[in-house]
Write an enzyme that holds these catalytic residues in place. Sequence first.
Site, PDB file in Angstrom:
ATOM      1  N   GLY A  15      51.197  49.687  35.988  1.00 57.13           N
ATOM      2  CA  GLY A  15      51.186  50.756  36.980  1.00 57.13           C
ATOM      3  C   GLY A  15      49.797  51.361  36.976  1.00 57.13           C
ATOM      4  N   GLY A  69      48.568  54.235  37.720  1.00 60.62           N
ATOM      5  CA  GLY A  69      48.428  55.544  37.084  1.00 60.62           C
ATOM      6  C   GLY A  69      48.510  55.434  35.569  1.00 60.62           C
ATOM      7  N   THR A  75      33.858  49.890  44.357  1.00 60.37           N
ATOM      8  CA  THR A  75      33.797  48.877  43.294  1.00 60.37           C
ATOM      9  C   THR A  75      33.806  47.493  43.945  1.00 60.37           C
ATOM     10  OG1 THR A  75      36.204  48.937  42.967  1.00 60.37           O
ATOM     11  CG2 THR A  75      34.891  50.375  41.565  1.00 60.37           C
ATOM     12  N   GLY A 117      29.390  44.288  40.949  1.00 57.35           N
ATOM     13  CA  GLY A 117      29.043  45.620  40.430  1.00 57.35           C
ATOM     14  C   GLY A 117      29.720  46.718  41.221  1.00 57.35           C
ATOM     15  N   ASP A 130      41.894  37.344  32.850  1.00 61.03           N
ATOM     16  CA  ASP A 130      42.904  38.019  33.666  1.00 61.03           C
ATOM     17  C   ASP A 130      42.283  39.322  34.158  1.00 61.03           C
ATOM     18  OD1 ASP A 130      45.076  39.339  34.727  1.00 61.03           O
ATOM     19  OD2 ASP A 130      46.266  39.341  32.884  1.00 61.03           O
ATOM     20  N   ASP A 171      41.615  49.796  37.037  1.00 66.36           N
ATOM     21  CA  ASP A 171      42.193  50.956  36.347  1.00 66.36           C
ATOM     22  C   ASP A 171      41.378  51.292  35.092  1.00 66.36           C
ATOM     23  OD1 ASP A 171      44.189  50.849  38.260  1.00 66.36           O
ATOM     24  OD2 ASP A 171      45.414  49.519  37.036  1.00 66.36           O
ATOM     25  N   SER A 214      37.773  44.363  29.887  1.00 71.50           N
ATOM     26  CA  SER A 214      39.240  44.247  30.030  1.00 71.50           C
ATOM     27  C   SER A 214      39.641  42.918  30.656  1.00 71.50           C
ATOM     28  CB  SER A 214      39.801  45.406  30.854  1.00 71.50           C
ATOM     29  OG  SER A 214      39.555  45.203  32.229  1.00 71.50           O
ATOM     30  N   SER A 264      44.948  44.795  27.657  1.00 67.89           N
ATOM     31  CA  SER A 264      43.586  44.240  27.748  1.00 67.89           C
ATOM     32  C   SER A 264      42.514  45.306  27.523  1.00 67.89           C
ATOM     33  CB  SER A 264      43.378  43.603  29.123  1.00 67.89           C
ATOM     34  OG  SER A 264      43.278  44.591  30.132  1.00 67.89           O
TER      35      SER A 264
END
Length: 312
Positions: free
Chosen positions: A42, A44, A223, A228, A249, A255, A285, A294
Amino acid sequence: MSRKPRIAVVGSANVDLTTFSDTFPRPGETLFGKSFHLGFGGKGANQAVAARLCGADVVMVANVGNDLFGQATVDNFTNIGIDASRVRIVDGVSSGVAPIFVEPNGQNRIIVVKGANDTLQPADVDAAAAALRGVDTIVLQFEIPLDTVAYTVQFARKHGIRCIVNPAPAQPIRADSLCGADYFVPNESEAELITGLPVHCTDDARKCATALLQLGFRRVILTLGARGSLLATAEASELLPPFPVTPTDTTGAGDAFIGSFAVFLAEGLPEKDALTRASLYAALSTMRVGTQTSFHTRVEFEAEWTRRNGRP
Ligand code: RIB
């Protein structure tokens, strides 16, 4: 800054069901996948976990279903040290879930079933007001009702709290309801949908960011994945280069970027330094499987930052 940053996330919590496969089925076809990963996700929740792992005190405002995943999600927040006292378990609706499909190059496709996330209302924000008033930064995404996002932006503005809006996943918006945010942070596809402008190259990205500023956003960070990120304000725009990695992955990298950026900024780093560090945190990540699983701890991140830059 001498004390820990305090970050609140008003947003979604899902359980991610991730399938890794070389190919994906056509209509009516059944294929064998390579592997499967079940984890907490999720947008958030991921941003909250990234902020926590980077060292912030974090409060999560979210709704989950009264099912197998709901209490497990609350326990996951608590185990990581996130204040989950404003996470409500709602009857009669499923928890949010996300079937995710990852290709061999790390690229992902995600279907989100919002479930309880769609029940998060302005009243939930009011109920959490005492906790929210004490934070440095409120972080928002688009997996909850957009009226709740807009209400929270106004709440943050009224109380002088920094507010970061990540318009993910992409949806049409009423920009005037969101432009009180300090930072608007879309990726390419989100920026394309909101402005109607394509983002195929960095020139396109600059035009798109300008269009977002014209809609009333004050600071835009676009993003750009492996290209970059672009920081754009009324005064200037600057392309910040990526950190090269070989991804396994990419799920949750956006996030990781948002959650860590919120912390670096709240620690008092200059904006561009905070962005550069968040870029590395996000890139790292992508080298591990899953979303929250991750994300690196602050200690791991600092070691990698020093290794790549030759200084802390
Ligand atoms: O950004 C990645 C996240 O998108 C996943 O964790 C999934 O739950 C969806 O919200």
